[in-house]
Design a protein around this motif. Structure first.
Motif, PDB file in Angstrom:
ATOM      1  N   LEU A  38       0.671  -0.964   0.036  1.00 58.79           N
ATOM      2  CA  LEU A  38       0.383   0.225  -0.018  1.00 58.79           C
ATOM      3  C   LEU A  38       1.037   1.144  -0.520  1.00 58.79           C
ATOM      4  O   LEU A  38       1.542   1.079   0.584  1.00 58.79           O
ATOM      5  CB  LEU A  38      -1.364  -0.226   1.196  1.00 58.79           C
ATOM      6  N   SER A  39      -0.246   2.459  -0.591  1.00 61.42           N
ATOM      7  CA  SER A  39       1.049   3.787  -0.341  1.00 61.42           C
ATOM      8  C   SER A  39       0.163   4.286   1.042  1.00 61.42           C
ATOM      9  O   SER A  39       0.799   5.506   1.326  1.00 61.42           O
ATOM     10  CB  SER A  39       0.609   4.380  -2.040  1.00 61.42           C
ATOM     11  N   GLU A  40      -1.132   4.391   1.092  1.00 63.83           N
ATOM     12  CA  GLU A  40      -1.710   4.813   2.558  1.00 63.83           C
ATOM     13  C   GLU A  40      -2.460   3.919   2.832  1.00 63.83           C
ATOM     14  O   GLU A  40      -3.287   2.876   2.343  1.00 63.83           O
ATOM     15  CB  GLU A  40      -2.780   6.033   1.298  1.00 63.83           C
ATOM     16  N   ALA A  41      -1.798   3.522   3.938  1.00 59.91           N
ATOM     17  CA  ALA A  41      -3.188   2.693   4.802  1.00 59.91           C
ATOM     18  C   ALA A  41      -4.103   4.218   5.464  1.00 59.91           C
ATOM     19  O   ALA A  41      -4.319   4.948   6.622  1.00 59.91           O
ATOM     20  CB  ALA A  41      -2.887   2.017   5.561  1.00 59.91           C
ATOM     21  N   CYS A  42      -6.183   4.010   6.173  1.00 57.38           N
ATOM     22  CA  CYS A  42      -6.433   3.949   6.920  1.00 57.38           C
ATOM     23  C   CYS A  42      -7.181   2.817   7.304  1.00 57.38           C
ATOM     24  O   CYS A  42      -7.667   2.191   7.120  1.00 57.38           O
ATOM     25  CB  CYS A  42      -7.467   4.838   6.370  1.00 57.38           C
ATOM     26  N   PHE A  43      -7.057   2.810   9.130  1.00 53.16           N
ATOM     27  CA  PHE A  43      -7.681   2.361   9.763  1.00 53.16           C
ATOM     28  C   PHE A  43      -8.159   2.514  10.877  1.00 53.16           C
ATOM     29  O   PHE A  43      -7.686   3.514  11.910  1.00 53.16           O
ATOM     30  CB  PHE A  43      -7.247   0.602   9.379  1.00 53.16           C
ATOM     31  N   ARG A  53      -4.172   7.482  10.008  1.00 55.30           N
ATOM     32  CA  ARG A  53      -3.552   7.159   7.938  1.00 55.30           C
ATOM     33  C   ARG A  53      -2.531   7.141   8.461  1.00 55.30           C
ATOM     34  O   ARG A  53      -1.753   8.281   9.244  1.00 55.30           O
ATOM     35  CB  ARG A  53      -3.875   8.250   7.689  1.00 55.30           C
ATOM     36  N   MET A  54      -1.940   6.265   7.765  1.00 57.88           N
ATOM     37  CA  MET A  54      -0.296   6.692   7.605  1.00 57.88           C
ATOM     38  C   MET A  54      -0.120   6.107   5.664  1.00 57.88           C
ATOM     39  O   MET A  54      -1.101   5.825   4.994  1.00 57.88           O
ATOM     40  CB  MET A  54      -0.019   4.772   7.742  1.00 57.88           C
ATOM     41  N   GLN A  55       1.276   6.888   5.265  1.00 58.64           N
ATOM     42  CA  GLN A  55       2.033   6.402   4.312  1.00 58.64           C
ATOM     43  C   GLN A  55       3.561   6.496   4.452  1.00 58.64           C
ATOM     44  O   GLN A  55       3.541   6.184   5.159  1.00 58.64           O
ATOM     45  CB  GLN A  55       2.144   8.506   3.641  1.00 58.64           C
ATOM     46  N   GLY A  56       4.075   6.279   2.627  1.00 61.39           N
ATOM     47  CA  GLY A  56       5.114   5.551   2.593  1.00 61.39           C
ATOM     48  C   GLY A  56       4.856   4.115   1.993  1.00 61.39           C
ATOM     49  O   GLY A  56       3.518   3.946   0.974  1.00 61.39           O
ATOM     50  N   VAL A  57       5.551   3.194   2.034  1.00 60.45           N
ATOM     51  CA  VAL A  57       5.525   1.833   1.250  1.00 60.45           C
ATOM     52  C   VAL A  57       5.654   1.013   2.625  1.00 60.45           C
ATOM     53  O   VAL A  57       6.612   0.731   3.509  1.00 60.45           O
ATOM     54  CB  VAL A  57       6.711   1.016   0.482  1.00 60.45           C
ATOM     55  N   THR A  95      -4.687   3.128   0.571  1.00 60.48           N
ATOM     56  CA  THR A  95      -4.846   2.626  -1.652  1.00 60.48           C
ATOM     57  C   THR A  95      -3.294   2.026  -1.846  1.00 60.48           C
ATOM     58  O   THR A  95      -2.521   1.907  -1.430  1.00 60.48           O
ATOM     59  CB  THR A  95      -3.542   3.990  -1.615  1.00 60.48           C
ATOM     60  N   VAL A  96      -3.372   1.165  -3.055  1.00 61.37           N
ATOM     61  CA  VAL A  96      -2.619   0.269  -3.448  1.00 61.37           C
ATOM     62  C   VAL A  96      -1.296   0.822  -3.662  1.00 61.37           C
ATOM     63  O   VAL A  96      -1.815   1.862  -4.633  1.00 61.37           O
ATOM     64  CB  VAL A  96      -3.429  -0.995  -4.596  1.00 61.37           C
ATOM     65  N   HIS A  97      -0.236   0.516  -3.392  1.00 63.17           N
ATOM     66  CA  HIS A  97       1.093   0.405  -3.996  1.00 63.17           C
ATOM     67  C   HIS A  97       1.435   0.346  -5.583  1.00 63.17           C
ATOM     68  O   HIS A  97       1.062   0.840  -6.374  1.00 63.17           O
ATOM     69  CB  HIS A  97       2.369   0.517  -3.062  1.00 63.17           C
TER      70      HIS A  97
END
Length: 198
Positions: A38-43, A53-57, A95-97
């Motif tokens: 993922l490029s972004e995660a929301c949980f 919310r997190m961003q990165g690989v 979001t899928v990376h």
């Protein structure tokens, strides 16, 4: 139990894609396996007022839960670049990376009418298999829409074997039925009939 393989492309929303699939095709079932990033995660973490919310690989570790036309209830765990593991209730905005591959188990009531794939053509491939690579290149060169099933786990291997009755790859499925291997695809191309797969 029937299974459905779903391949998500970069930029797709994990939560929304599963919700849309279940709603459009009236599917009910649960997640059997997942691999991807993922490029972004929301949980939603337990006891927290707002989603995290997190961003990165971010590497997907697990995805568990159910999907149905009424909605999805899924729990995600993932690893960040420091190998710290995070997780909680999956929310929209994840979001899928590079790609996410899912194997869904379908309830018997919906499996009878559920399409096997979003595309007519499915190509099941083993990593590193030269004939699998050639089959994929041929479909891509001819612009034939297709779904890739990457056979990287025993569960995916067994699901493909159940559908085709074979243990060799690549395996090509058209409209959910086994079509053949690379040789069959090449022969269809040489006969000028590969357009029939659109």
């Amino acid at each position: 139990m029937d299974t459905l393989t779903l391949n998500l492309e970069p930029g797709q929303d994990l939560h929304q894609s599963l919700h849309q699939l279940a709603s459009d095709q009236q599917l009910s079932g649960f997640v059997l396996g997942v691999v991807g990033d993922l490029s972004e995660a929301c949980f939603q973490c337990p006891g927290q007022p707002q989603p995290t919310r997190m961003q990165g690989v971010l590497e997907v570790i697990t995805l568990n839960g159910t999907v149905s036309p009424q909605g999805v209830h899924l729990h995600l765990s993932l690893s960040d670049g420091a190998c710290q593991v995070w997780g909680g209730h999956l929310e929209a905005g994840t979001t899928v990376h590079k790609g996410v591959q899912l194997l869904l188990g379908l309830d018997a009531a919906t499996a009878q009418t559920a399409p096997i794939s979003q595309e007519r053509v499915e190509l099941a491939v083993l990593p590193g298999c030269p004939f699998c690579h050639r089959a994929r290149q041929l479909l891509e060169r001819q612009g034939i829409p297709h779904t890739i099933i990457s056979v990287e786990s025993d569960s995916v291997f067994e699901a493909c074997q159940k559908r085709s009755g074979l243990r060799v790859f690549p395996q090509i499925f058209v409209d959910g039925d086994y079509f053949g291997d690379y040789t069959a695809l090449q022969q269809l191309h040489q006969s000028g009939q590969i357009e029939s797969l659109r």
